[in-house]
Design a protein around this motif. Sequence first.
Motif, mmCIF file in Angstrom:
data_model
loop_
_atom_site.group_PDB
_atom_site.id
_atom_site.type_symbol
_atom_site.label_atom_id
_atom_site.label_comp_id
_atom_site.label_asym_id
_atom_site.label_seq_id
_atom_site.Cartn_x
_atom_site.Cartn_y
_atom_site.Cartn_z
ATOM 1 N N ALA A 11 -78.363 -2.895 30.180
ATOM 2 C CA ALA A 11 -78.531 -2.670 31.723
ATOM 3 C C ALA A 11 -78.940 -3.878 32.355
ATOM 4 O O ALA A 11 -78.657 -4.406 33.294
ATOM 5 C CB ALA A 11 -79.352 -1.488 31.731
ATOM 6 N N VAL A 17 -73.424 9.515 25.852
ATOM 7 C CA VAL A 17 -74.035 10.554 24.896
ATOM 8 C C VAL A 17 -75.479 10.929 24.954
ATOM 9 O O VAL A 17 -76.082 11.725 24.787
ATOM 10 C CB VAL A 17 -73.894 10.594 23.598
ATOM 11 N N ILE A 18 -76.429 9.689 25.340
ATOM 12 C CA ILE A 18 -77.612 9.870 25.903
ATOM 13 C C ILE A 18 -77.885 10.867 27.133
ATOM 14 O O ILE A 18 -78.544 11.806 26.929
ATOM 15 C CB ILE A 18 -78.448 8.603 26.109
ATOM 16 N N VAL A 45 -75.505 7.326 13.873
ATOM 17 C CA VAL A 45 -74.956 6.282 15.118
ATOM 18 C C VAL A 45 -74.010 5.549 14.663
ATOM 19 O O VAL A 45 -74.571 4.363 13.938
ATOM 20 C CB VAL A 45 -76.338 5.792 15.688
ATOM 21 N N VAL A 68 -75.052 -1.664 38.124
ATOM 22 C CA VAL A 68 -75.507 -1.244 36.903
ATOM 23 C C VAL A 68 -77.052 -0.404 37.036
ATOM 24 O O VAL A 68 -77.002 0.320 36.268
ATOM 25 C CB VAL A 68 -75.729 -2.452 35.876
ATOM 26 N N TYR A 89 -76.445 -6.824 32.142
ATOM 27 C CA TYR A 89 -75.348 -6.710 33.131
ATOM 28 C C TYR A 89 -75.925 -6.886 34.605
ATOM 29 O O TYR A 89 -75.451 -7.491 35.560
ATOM 30 C CB TYR A 89 -74.620 -5.270 33.247
ATOM 31 N N PHE A 108 -78.476 2.932 35.132
ATOM 32 C CA PHE A 108 -79.550 2.932 34.349
ATOM 33 C C PHE A 108 -80.478 4.106 34.883
ATOM 34 O O PHE A 108 -81.049 4.747 34.078
ATOM 35 C CB PHE A 108 -80.201 1.370 34.685
ATOM 36 N N PHE A 156 -67.570 9.359 19.062
ATOM 37 C CA PHE A 156 -69.017 9.200 18.949
ATOM 38 C C PHE A 156 -69.900 10.480 18.636
ATOM 39 O O PHE A 156 -70.683 10.476 17.950
ATOM 40 C CB PHE A 156 -69.375 8.187 20.060
ATOM 41 N N LEU A 184 -68.625 0.508 23.150
ATOM 42 C CA LEU A 184 -69.760 1.110 22.304
ATOM 43 C C LEU A 184 -70.852 1.534 23.419
ATOM 44 O O LEU A 184 -71.677 2.741 23.120
ATOM 45 C CB LEU A 184 -70.285 0.105 21.460
ATOM 46 N N LEU A 185 -71.134 0.683 24.298
ATOM 47 C CA LEU A 185 -72.515 0.691 25.266
ATOM 48 C C LEU A 185 -72.026 2.151 26.114
ATOM 49 O O LEU A 185 -73.095 2.819 26.369
ATOM 50 C CB LEU A 185 -72.706 -0.371 26.206
ATOM 51 N N MET A 223 -80.649 3.631 20.453
ATOM 52 C CA MET A 223 -79.815 3.778 21.379
ATOM 53 C C MET A 223 -80.469 3.514 22.656
ATOM 54 O O MET A 223 -79.599 3.025 23.390
ATOM 55 C CB MET A 223 -78.986 5.466 21.149
ATOM 56 N N LEU A 283 -72.805 4.972 24.397
ATOM 57 C CA LEU A 283 -73.976 5.400 23.968
ATOM 58 C C LEU A 283 -74.679 5.918 25.137
ATOM 59 O O LEU A 283 -75.444 7.155 24.791
ATOM 60 C CB LEU A 283 -74.737 3.906 23.823
ATOM 61 N N VAL A 284 -74.409 5.398 26.312
ATOM 62 C CA VAL A 284 -74.944 6.002 27.429
ATOM 63 C C VAL A 284 -74.611 7.441 27.863
ATOM 64 O O VAL A 284 -75.485 8.431 28.030
ATOM 65 C CB VAL A 284 -74.939 5.103 28.803
ATOM 66 N N LEU A 341 -75.792 -9.162 24.076
ATOM 67 C CA LEU A 341 -75.886 -8.201 22.922
ATOM 68 C C LEU A 341 -75.845 -9.091 21.814
ATOM 69 O O LEU A 341 -76.673 -8.638 20.828
ATOM 70 C CB LEU A 341 -74.512 -7.553 22.776
ATOM 71 N N MET A 383 -72.432 2.453 15.150
ATOM 72 C CA MET A 383 -72.326 1.397 16.170
ATOM 73 C C MET A 383 -70.980 0.495 15.863
ATOM 74 O O MET A 383 -70.614 -0.552 16.367
ATOM 75 C CB MET A 383 -73.549 0.277 15.752
ATOM 76 N N GLN A 408 -74.978 -9.554 37.618
ATOM 77 C CA GLN A 408 -74.661 -9.048 38.694
ATOM 78 C C GLN A 408 -75.380 -9.708 39.834
ATOM 79 O O GLN A 408 -74.815 -10.107 41.050
ATOM 80 C CB GLN A 408 -74.626 -7.683 38.941
ATOM 81 N N ILE A 452 -67.512 -3.910 22.909
ATOM 82 C CA ILE A 452 -69.079 -3.951 23.325
ATOM 83 C C ILE A 452 -68.990 -2.937 24.474
ATOM 84 O O ILE A 452 -70.004 -1.958 24.574
ATOM 85 C CB ILE A 452 -69.552 -5.123 23.541
ATOM 86 N N GLN A 453 -68.249 -3.065 25.459
ATOM 87 C CA GLN A 453 -68.194 -2.251 26.741
ATOM 88 C C GLN A 453 -68.052 -0.779 26.257
ATOM 89 O O GLN A 453 -68.825 -0.144 26.805
ATOM 90 C CB GLN A 453 -66.954 -2.878 27.612
#
Lengths: 331, 288
Positions: free
Chosen positions: A122, B230-231, B35, B264, A125, B268, B25, B223-224, A114, B227-228, A239, B37, A129, B220-221
């Motif tokens: 990250a 829940v992290i 997990v 982004v 993207y 991050f 999720f 899912l990611l 994960m 993920l972020v 991805l 996916m 950008q 995908i948007q």
Amino acid sequence: MSRPLLLIMVILIILPAFVSDFWLNQILTRSIILGIAALSLTFLTTYLGVVSFAQITLAGIAGYTIAYFSPNTTGLGIELPWLFAVALALLFSTLAGALVGAIAKKSVGIYSIMITLAISMAFFYFTRQNYSIFNGWTGFSGITAPVIFGLSLEDSLVFYYATLISATAAGFLVVKFTSSPLGLAVQGVKDAARRVRAIGIPTTPVIIAAYAFSGFIAGMSGVLNVWQQERISSFSVGLSPTIDLLIIAVIGGMRHPLGAFIGAITYVLIDTFVIDLFSRDRFNMIIGLVLLFIVMAAPQGILGSFLSARKRIKKYDNNAIKRKIKNDCEI
Amino acid sequence: MKLFFIVFLNGLTLASLYFITACGFTLIFGLMRTVNMAHGVLLLLGAYIGYEVVEITASWMLGIIAGGLSCAVVGAFLQAFILGRYQGDELRQTLITIAISIILADILLWAWGGLTYQISLPEMLQGGIKLPILNVGYSVVRLTLIGMAIVVGVLLWLLIAKTKLGIIIRAGVDDREMLQALGFEIKKIFIIVFAMGAALAGMAGVIFGSALSISPGTDIQFLLSSLVVVIVGGMGSVGGAALGALLIGLAEQYGLAYAPTYGVVFTFLIMVTVLAFRPQGILGRAEK
């Protein structure tokens, strides 16, 4: 070097004499480059016990560095002699690997999936950008591979041998690293981190070193990939290549460095030929089904299954001989 | 100043969507350590089914229910026949869900093509209203979305805190083996929870498809983002999902508004900061 490995090397060295340019470029060279990237993943999985989704990112960092410091048609970047560009590319990918390791140092198994996935996305993207360094969506194109010792890497035969030498070096490095004291510590962290700490080895630097090393290997494939494709863009670190790399590692088998290359050639062959039997558009479904089948039926991958099957046959033979001796003795 | 508040509202709407998705999720992860996916692709499936149902019946509510239900069925099927066989082998399960998400995404692309769909809204939710104080118009559906996320959050909390099923789920999160030893049919509970998580994804898909639009790539948007979220928030915790969704949703919108080329990076940085100080997430519990 073991006999089968030597045989494979000899075959790979003389193979260009028998195959067409298409095979050399699109099948062999591409497989080997993908195999080096997959090797950086299987190394982490087998020896550190983490599944990293960041390997394409690390390869991408090396690739972007090469693109930035090589002649290209985008009009961005500075031209440097190839040796400096390569050195910088590998340095950056190694440092980026260390950074990923520092972020993900406390996670193993599914947690590492994960976190590394989040890191790689990250980066993806970010490349989209950012226009000042990564040139956004379009990225870099028209990158020329350098001339090394009077041999141009633009030539497909020269490039094939350069790739093969790099792959051999990568495999050799992995084998040497894993038997070095640091490599043994890495395996110790995977098996019993607490005991490693108890004998006085701090685990964090060991984990970071393993990630950094995988970043170096991934960087090698990133450099070669950009030279072959002559372009790099955000899609190269998206991805889909990230998941493809995982598929390659799983298909081939993670236990042995060779598995990565077997997975890569299988993947490339499916990509190139099996698709013709169905429809080009349904590639994802086929590769998804292959992955599902391998994970469910042969979790050790092609190489792993082959090795364990051979072991079983050998064991069976030994048993038969033993039984025969036993019977003979009893008589 | 006006921009600041508008971006705040946008952040809240995005956070609401992230929350509804990430809830499913984190629910699945909390109990089963899987997990999933395929969560993003389930969201896309729900959205497409919801679109078709709304087109036929012209009822938005029916669309949401259909989207949720169809995903619940697919989720239950996945857990019962494929994932359940590898319970305890989390890595293998994760790889299987990756394979399933690739296959499902391709089937969806086959069936619905690469077009962008927008689910039509009931008249009540169309258009905008003038917000007091700020004196700017804001779309009604986005405000409704925030309300919906609160309703989903409260309902989930009631379910987990007050009902028998909730007690079983909480017990399962704490000690799966013990629950099994006490005679509860853990397999059945797993299937129910997986279906619930998938249903949440499907419903979020329909809502997203109405407030914005859906196309391949939406999976995908989300899912990611799940993920972020829940992290950051803490794996397996619904409260954590809410907090994580809020942080990420706001960070994304403010990033987009004030630093478009580095947006982004904020997401991050939040993730890295949380991981550095609390590797288990803000509201997550440390692994034993």
